[in-house]
Each structure stands twice: as C-alpha cells, then as structure tokens.
Design an enzyme around this catalytic site. Structure first.
Site, short mmCIF file in Angstrom:
data_model
loop_
_atom_site.label_atom_id
_atom_site.label_comp_id
_atom_site.label_asym_id
_atom_site.label_seq_id
_atom_site.Cartn_x
_atom_site.Cartn_y
_atom_site.Cartn_z
N GLY A 22 0.73 -1.18 -0.12
CA GLY A 22 0.05 -0.07 -0.07
C GLY A 22 0.78 1.29 0.03
O GLY A 22 1.86 1.06 0.28
N LEU A 23 0.19 2.36 -0.08
CA LEU A 23 0.84 3.61 -0.26
C LEU A 23 1.48 3.95 1.15
O LEU A 23 1.00 3.54 1.96
CB LEU A 23 0.03 4.80 -0.40
CG LEU A 23 -0.55 4.62 -1.97
CD1 LEU A 23 -1.58 5.59 -2.09
CD2 LEU A 23 0.69 5.10 -3.25
N SER A 24 2.44 5.02 1.06
CA SER A 24 3.04 5.27 2.19
C SER A 24 2.08 6.24 3.19
O SER A 24 1.19 6.72 2.62
CB SER A 24 4.31 6.39 1.98
OG SER A 24 4.91 7.06 3.36
N GLY A 25 2.00 5.85 4.31
CA GLY A 25 0.75 6.36 5.22
C GLY A 25 -0.46 5.62 5.35
O GLY A 25 -1.43 6.10 5.84
N SER A 26 -0.51 4.53 4.44
CA SER A 26 -1.70 3.71 4.63
C SER A 26 -1.97 3.03 5.85
O SER A 26 -3.13 2.40 6.05
CB SER A 26 -1.83 2.76 3.39
OG SER A 26 -0.79 1.84 3.46
N GLY A 27 -0.82 2.60 6.70
CA GLY A 27 -0.90 1.88 7.83
C GLY A 27 -0.36 0.57 7.88
O GLY A 27 -0.75 -0.20 8.50
N LYS A 28 0.26 0.25 6.70
CA LYS A 28 1.05 -0.94 6.92
C LYS A 28 2.03 -1.40 7.96
O LYS A 28 1.84 -2.38 8.45
CB LYS A 28 2.27 -0.98 5.41
CG LYS A 28 1.33 -1.06 4.10
CD LYS A 28 2.20 -1.08 2.95
CE LYS A 28 3.63 0.07 3.29
NZ LYS A 28 3.10 1.24 3.22
N SER A 29 2.75 -0.61 8.51
CA SER A 29 3.72 -0.81 9.49
C SER A 29 3.04 -0.91 10.85
O SER A 29 3.18 -1.95 11.69
CB SER A 29 4.67 0.46 9.72
OG SER A 29 5.52 0.28 8.50
N SER A 96 6.17 -1.76 -2.13
CA SER A 96 5.89 -2.82 -3.31
C SER A 96 4.97 -2.08 -4.39
O SER A 96 3.93 -2.85 -4.54
CB SER A 96 5.76 -4.22 -3.03
OG SER A 96 4.52 -4.25 -2.02
#
Length: 193
Positions: A22-29, A96
C-alpha cells in the site's frame, strides 16, 4: 568438549508470508506491528520485515530507480522466504508499488503460503496522515520518484485481502487482518502433515 543440546520449541503452525502492500501512510507498518503482537500472544513464531527498516540496513545500497526498486523487493522476498521456510509467519510491510515485483515475490516464495494484503487508503488520506512528512517533501520536489506522487503505485487487482484503512478504524482493520491470518495459519496445522 561436551556437546550442549538446547531444547527447541516445536512449531505448531506452518510458516508463510503475509505481504502488506500500500501507499506510504496507508497503515502497513502499524498493522504489521499489531498483527505480530496478536500472533505472538497466541503462540505463533513471527517476524516483521519492514521496508523502511530494510532500506536502512540490508538495502541501504539501493536507490529508487526502477532497477533498484526491483532489487529491493527481490531481496525482501528472499529473506521472507528464509524465515517462512524456517516456520515463521513472516509479515512483510513494504510499499512494493508494481504488480510485476509483487508477482516476482510470490514466485520466489514458490510453494510456501504467500498472501498479498492490500492496505488501501486513498492518496488524500495518506497525505493527511503523512507520519514522516514525506508527502510534503515530495510535493515540494525534494523527493524524486515518490510513489503515489511522481512514481506509480499499481493497486493489486486480486489481493487475498483488502483492508481499507481510510474507511475502517485501526481496531477494525486489525481485527480483519488478524481473523484472516488466523484462518490461513491455524495452530495445530502441522499435526496432520
């Protein structure tokens, strides 16, 4: 010299890869950390491979050219495969951006369980969150080839799970991801193998 044999914990689940994209800031981490915590509490062996952390170490020699982005994903997929082969549920949290690279990661994992999870949030939501100030820098032109601004992000067309963090609370997003993960890696799954 005497040989010291240390007891080894028997894994009660299959290893595999949960690939958060997902985009940066989407909440992945954030979701990767909460998923790992929940799985550990239930007896799973896990690890997180976070794109930001890997870019500071293993992949610190890579930039953001097309070739470097492809190599970044290849290395992450190889490491994730090693952990999964050893029996860990490996949670990968990495932008990715290209489908081609995510498909290559799946091929590298070969016969291991590999689940692509799209952490979906529209660009406006990500800009508002902007936890690292990256969108502001990219919009000023300070960061070239920034995914979602000056470089493409190809949303998965057929992910194993989509978690829309722009519409769901963190708790709801976490519950959805945890339920999915528990269904894919049930405890006791190795007894029948």
């Amino acid at each position: 010299m005497a040989h010291i044999h240390k007891p080894v914990r028997k894994l009660d689940h299959e290893g595999g890869i949960i690939w958060l994209t997902g985009l940066s800031g989407s909440g992945k981490s954030t979701l990767a950390k909460s998923l790992e915590h929940a799985l550990l509490n239930q007896g799973y062996t896990t690890c997180i491979l976070d794109g930001d952390n890997l870019r500071q170490g293993l992949n610190s020699d890579l930039g953001f050219s097309s070739a470097d982005r492809a190599e970044n994903i290849r290395r992450i997929a190889e490491v994730a495969t090693l952990f999964a082969t050893a029996g860990s549920v490996c949670i990968v949290s990495v932008i990715s951006p290209l489908a081609e690279h995510r498909n290559k990661a799946r091929r590298i994992a070969a016969s291991l369980p590999f689940y692509e999870v799209y952490i979906s949030a529209d660009i406006e939501t990500c800009k508002k969150r902007d936890p690292k100030g990256l969108y502001k820098k990219a919009l000023r032109g300070d960061i070239p080839e920034f995914t979602g601004i000056s470089a493409p992000y190809e949303a998965p067309t057929n992910p194993d799970l989509t978690v829309n963090t722009a519409q769901l609370t963190h708790d709801a997003s976490h519950s959805l991801l945890l339920e999915f993960s528990l269904g894919k890696f049930p405890i006791g799954n190795l007894d029948s193998m």
